[in-house]
Design an enzyme around this catalytic site. Structure first.
Site, short mmCIF file in Angstrom:
data_model
loop_
_atom_site.label_atom_id
_atom_site.label_comp_id
_atom_site.label_asym_id
_atom_site.label_seq_id
_atom_site.Cartn_x
_atom_site.Cartn_y
_atom_site.Cartn_z
N CYS A 223 1.67 11.55 2.96
CA CYS A 223 1.12 11.61 4.32
C CYS A 223 1.53 12.92 5.02
CB CYS A 223 1.55 10.38 5.12
SG CYS A 223 0.41 10.00 6.45
N HIS B 37 -0.24 6.19 1.87
CA HIS B 37 1.15 5.76 1.61
C HIS B 37 1.21 4.88 0.37
CE1 HIS B 37 3.24 7.15 5.30
NE2 HIS B 37 2.01 7.14 5.80
N GLU C 27 3.67 3.98 -1.29
CA GLU C 27 4.85 3.10 -1.29
C GLU C 27 4.53 1.71 -0.76
OE1 GLU C 27 4.29 5.50 0.80
OE2 GLU C 27 5.01 5.03 2.82
N1 LIG Z 1 1.06 14.67 11.04
C1 LIG Z 1 0.65 13.51 10.36
C2 LIG Z 1 1.66 12.44 10.14
C3 LIG Z 1 1.07 11.37 9.26
C4 LIG Z 1 2.12 10.43 8.77
O1 LIG Z 1 3.07 10.80 8.10
N2 LIG Z 1 1.97 9.18 9.21
C5 LIG Z 1 2.94 8.16 8.94
C6 LIG Z 1 3.19 7.36 10.21
C7 LIG Z 1 4.60 6.87 10.33
C8 LIG Z 1 5.04 6.08 9.11
O2 LIG Z 1 4.79 4.87 9.03
O3 LIG Z 1 5.62 6.69 8.21
C9 LIG Z 1 -0.60 12.97 10.99
O4 LIG Z 1 -1.67 13.38 10.56
O5 LIG Z 1 -0.52 12.12 11.89
#
Ligand SMILES: N[C@@H](CCC(=O)NCCCC(=O)O)C(=O)O
Length: 241
Positions: free
Chosen positions: A113, A216, A218
């Site tokens: 992500c 994600h 995971e």
């Molecule tokens: N800059 C990014 C961040 C995206 C991301 O890592 N989202 C995860 C949300 C929090 C989590 O549950 O880990 C974007 O495009 O928003």
């Protein structure tokens, strides 16, 4: 020779409040669990750019996690920050030092992500700062339903490292992002795309394993998600000491 590859996992940083009146680190347990299921030994990496080289001398692979923040547009020539952009400068400084060092060593890297976005920037790419303002008829990439459920599908590019890892042409993925990779840097290819054309994965063509996915894995929403961690940890095992 280690029995299990040691996988450095980056942490989120929180300001005082909630858990502690002092600054604290946070990360969902399923990041560590998915690495362990893949046969890796996960270890958390507190933010200390001055220790990056010593961490890199110790670990066999780097997992750059996500978080509710953004990469500073100044790092990719993105111009003024969009009003929605939220920064965590200390985290980004540490993670960028780790990613750049790992790339120099050709150490396996998996970016998830926001970690995918940082990897793309470290490889010379740029980001879309706010999908709703840039992509007409965009999907809801910040999905309204729980992240344990799919948000949309992605098409996997044939012949890529990701395609070899997941063994298929499509996947159902969760989605929790308002930014995305806009342009990839040199020697970097797109390996996954959403139905609205938003880039959902990238990989380097000049490193043994430098892969990022926008979703994600995971959470194991799709049966193929764990195979991404499996392929990453296997690459770390091959690269290990
Ligand atoms: N800059 C990014 C961040 C995206 C991301 O890592 N989202 C995860 C949300 C929090 C989590 O549950 O880990 C974007 O495009 O928003």
């Amino acid at each position: 020779m280690r029995t299990l590859p040691l996988i450095g996992v980056t942490l989120d940083a929180e300001q005082p409040g909630g858990y502690s009146k002092l600054p604290w680190y946070a990360l969902r347990q399923n990041y560590f669990e998915s690495v362990a299921r893949a046969g890796g030994l996960p270890i958390a990496l507190p933010h200390a750019p001055e220790l990056a080289e010593q961490y890199l001398d110790t670990i066999d692979g780097l997992l750059v996690t996500g978080g509710a923040f953004d990469v500073d547009p100044s790092l990719y020539g993105g111009g003024p920050a969009h009003p929605t952009v939220a920064l965590k400068q200390g985290r980004t400084a540490f993670e960028l030092a780790m990613v750049r060092g790992a790339l120099e060593r050709d150490m396996p890297i998996l970016g998830i992500c926001g970690g995918q976005q940082l990897l793309a920037v470290a490889l010379g790419g740029t980001l879309i700062q706010h999908i709703p303002d840039s992509v007409p008829d965009a999907l809801a990439h910040e999905q309204p339903n729980p992240r344990t459920e799919p948000g949309h599908e992605v098409a996997i590019a044939p012949g890529t490292l990701l395609a070899r890892a997941v063994g298929g042409a499509r996947m159902a993925v969760n989605s929790a992002h308002h930014q995305a990779v806009e342009r990839t840097g040199p020697d970097t290819v797109v390996n996954a795309v959403a139905p609205d054309g938003v880039i959902e994965g990238i990989e380097s063509t000049r490193h043994r394993f430098a892969l990022g996915v926008q979703w994600h894995p995971e959470y194991a929403v799709d049966a193929a998600d764990q195979s991404i961690l499996d392929a990453f940890v296997a690459a770390c095992r091959r690269a290990g000491r």
